[in-house]
Design a protein around this motif. Structure first.
Motif, mmCIF file in Angstrom:
data_model
loop_
_atom_site.group_PDB
_atom_site.id
_atom_site.type_symbol
_atom_site.label_atom_id
_atom_site.label_comp_id
_atom_site.label_asym_id
_atom_site.label_seq_id
_atom_site.Cartn_x
_atom_site.Cartn_y
_atom_site.Cartn_z
ATOM 1 N N ALA A 53 5.026 -5.324 42.832
ATOM 2 C CA ALA A 53 5.861 -4.520 43.508
ATOM 3 C C ALA A 53 6.547 -5.573 44.722
ATOM 4 N N THR A 54 6.110 -6.666 44.656
ATOM 5 C CA THR A 54 6.855 -7.504 45.752
ATOM 6 C C THR A 54 8.099 -8.077 45.233
ATOM 7 N N SER A 55 8.732 -7.477 44.046
ATOM 8 C CA SER A 55 9.843 -7.761 43.560
ATOM 9 C C SER A 55 10.864 -6.793 43.999
ATOM 10 N N TYR A 56 10.309 -5.630 44.519
ATOM 11 C CA TYR A 56 10.984 -4.811 45.249
ATOM 12 C C TYR A 56 11.065 -5.023 46.598
ATOM 13 N N LYS A 57 12.117 -4.499 47.473
ATOM 14 C CA LYS A 57 12.688 -4.920 48.682
ATOM 15 C C LYS A 57 11.606 -3.614 49.460
ATOM 16 N N ASN A 58 10.641 -4.144 50.444
ATOM 17 C CA ASN A 58 9.767 -3.366 51.126
ATOM 18 C C ASN A 58 10.610 -2.630 52.049
ATOM 19 N N SER A 59 11.097 -1.530 51.733
ATOM 20 C CA SER A 59 11.968 -0.669 52.708
ATOM 21 C C SER A 59 11.992 0.749 52.178
ATOM 22 N N PRO A 60 12.105 1.823 53.191
ATOM 23 C CA PRO A 60 12.176 3.271 52.786
ATOM 24 C C PRO A 60 13.609 3.564 52.234
ATOM 25 N N HIS A 106 25.591 -11.168 48.146
ATOM 26 C CA HIS A 106 24.317 -10.644 48.417
ATOM 27 C C HIS A 106 23.933 -9.602 47.448
ATOM 28 N N PHE A 107 24.648 -9.164 46.407
ATOM 29 C CA PHE A 107 24.259 -8.076 45.785
ATOM 30 C C PHE A 107 24.663 -8.354 43.992
ATOM 31 N N ALA A 108 23.780 -7.951 43.279
ATOM 32 C CA ALA A 108 24.033 -8.193 41.836
ATOM 33 C C ALA A 108 23.313 -7.113 41.114
ATOM 34 N N THR A 109 23.783 -6.794 39.918
ATOM 35 C CA THR A 109 22.947 -6.010 38.980
ATOM 36 C C THR A 109 22.308 -6.839 37.817
ATOM 37 N N ALA A 110 21.213 -6.424 37.557
ATOM 38 C CA ALA A 110 20.598 -6.915 36.356
ATOM 39 C C ALA A 110 20.162 -5.764 35.206
ATOM 40 N N THR A 111 20.476 -5.960 33.992
ATOM 41 C CA THR A 111 20.129 -4.868 33.083
ATOM 42 C C THR A 111 19.397 -5.695 31.994
ATOM 43 N N GLY A 112 18.820 -4.710 31.081
ATOM 44 C CA GLY A 112 17.923 -5.441 30.046
ATOM 45 C C GLY A 112 17.134 -4.236 29.445
ATOM 46 N N HIS A 113 16.357 -4.739 28.614
ATOM 47 C CA HIS A 113 15.382 -3.782 27.746
ATOM 48 C C HIS A 113 13.867 -4.248 28.123
ATOM 49 N N PHE A 114 12.924 -3.153 28.388
ATOM 50 C CA PHE A 114 11.598 -3.217 28.647
ATOM 51 C C PHE A 114 10.744 -2.688 27.434
ATOM 52 N N VAL A 131 19.048 -2.657 37.214
ATOM 53 C CA VAL A 131 18.473 -2.869 38.660
ATOM 54 C C VAL A 131 19.634 -3.534 39.538
ATOM 55 N N VAL A 132 19.709 -3.125 40.775
ATOM 56 C CA VAL A 132 20.592 -3.573 41.798
ATOM 57 C C VAL A 132 19.625 -4.468 42.400
ATOM 58 N N MET A 133 19.941 -5.765 42.689
ATOM 59 C CA MET A 133 19.465 -6.637 43.476
ATOM 60 C C MET A 133 20.009 -7.091 44.882
ATOM 61 N N GLU A 134 19.283 -7.115 45.991
ATOM 62 C CA GLU A 134 19.901 -7.692 47.106
ATOM 63 C C GLU A 134 19.065 -9.025 47.528
ATOM 64 N N LYS A 135 20.122 -10.025 47.981
ATOM 65 C CA LYS A 135 19.721 -11.405 48.314
ATOM 66 C C LYS A 135 19.149 -10.879 49.858
ATOM 67 N N THR A 136 18.003 -11.245 50.058
ATOM 68 C CA THR A 136 17.349 -11.275 51.229
ATOM 69 C C THR A 136 16.768 -12.296 51.757
ATOM 70 N N PRO A 137 16.480 -12.564 53.111
ATOM 71 C CA PRO A 137 15.827 -13.768 53.331
ATOM 72 C C PRO A 137 14.660 -14.047 52.489
ATOM 73 N N ALA A 138 13.984 -13.184 52.253
ATOM 74 C CA ALA A 138 12.641 -13.544 51.189
ATOM 75 C C ALA A 138 13.077 -14.015 49.647
ATOM 76 N N GLY A 139 14.503 -13.905 49.422
ATOM 77 C CA GLY A 139 14.847 -13.904 48.227
ATOM 78 C C GLY A 139 15.341 -12.881 47.477
ATOM 79 N N TRP A 140 15.751 -12.769 46.224
ATOM 80 C CA TRP A 140 16.181 -11.574 45.675
ATOM 81 C C TRP A 140 15.124 -10.461 45.672
ATOM 82 N N LYS A 141 15.720 -9.372 45.995
ATOM 83 C CA LYS A 141 14.575 -8.010 45.941
ATOM 84 C C LYS A 141 15.532 -7.250 45.254
ATOM 85 N N ILE A 142 14.787 -6.173 44.447
ATOM 86 C CA ILE A 142 15.302 -4.886 43.622
ATOM 87 C C ILE A 142 15.307 -4.004 44.823
ATOM 88 N N VAL A 143 16.611 -3.074 44.900
ATOM 89 C CA VAL A 143 16.676 -2.123 45.980
ATOM 90 C C VAL A 143 17.047 -0.763 45.259
#
Length: 156
Positions: A53-60, A106-114, A131-143
């Motif tokens: 879960a740390t790959s996600y931004k810890n945000s509401p 500060h933002f990017a998308t990533a696509t793929g197959h799981f 996924v939409v990724m945001e570049k945060t002070p802690a690195g890239w996170k999924i938002v």
């Protein structure tokens, strides 16, 4: 005229080098985003949902779209804990066909197959994600995470 020729050479070199520098920066960011996704798969495969879960931004404000829409880090993590409560349900996660598309610095998308490789009793799972990724002070996170299953829905 000679002055114009002398000035045009440095200008032409700058115009050739700038796209290469931008491409290198983009390639570095693409690699960083793919590394986040690969780490999340490794965390998943160890059965460590908290690290996954740390790959996600810890945000509401984060948004997860699957069979339902979940908002916020806590709701997303709880859904994973409920849906994948055992190692057998989790299986082994692999990503393929990963592609990163920078939106800005500060933002990017990533696509793929799981693919989730699981026992016959549980069954495999496959699908695509964006996924939409945001570049945060802690690195890239999924938002934002939009995952779509390509498996047939169970008949009722």
């Amino acid at each position: 005229m000679r002055l114009l020729r002398l000035l045009s050479l440095p200008l032409a070199l700058c115009l050739l080098v700038l796209p290469l520098r931008a491409q290198t920066a983009s390639s570095h960011e693409d690699a960083a985003i793919i590394a986040v996704l690969q780490k999340s798969a490794a965390d998943w495969n160890r059965g460590d949902l908290d690290s996954f879960a740390t790959s996600y931004k810890n945000s509401p404000d984060i948004l997860f779209i699957g069979r339902t829409v979940r908002r916020g880090y806590a709701q997303m993590l709880e859904a994973y804990r409920t849906g994948y409560s055992t190692r057998e349900k989790m299986g082994t996660l692999t990503f393929s066909n990963l592609e990163v598309q920078p939106l800005d610095e500060h933002f990017a998308t990533a696509t793929g197959h799981f693919h989730l490789e699981r026992s016959a009793a549980v069954g495999n799972a496959n699908g695509y994600f964006m996924v939409v990724m945001e570049k945060t002070p802690a690195g890239w996170k999924i938002v934002r995470d939009d995952s779509t299953s390509t498996d047939a829905a169970p008949s009722k």
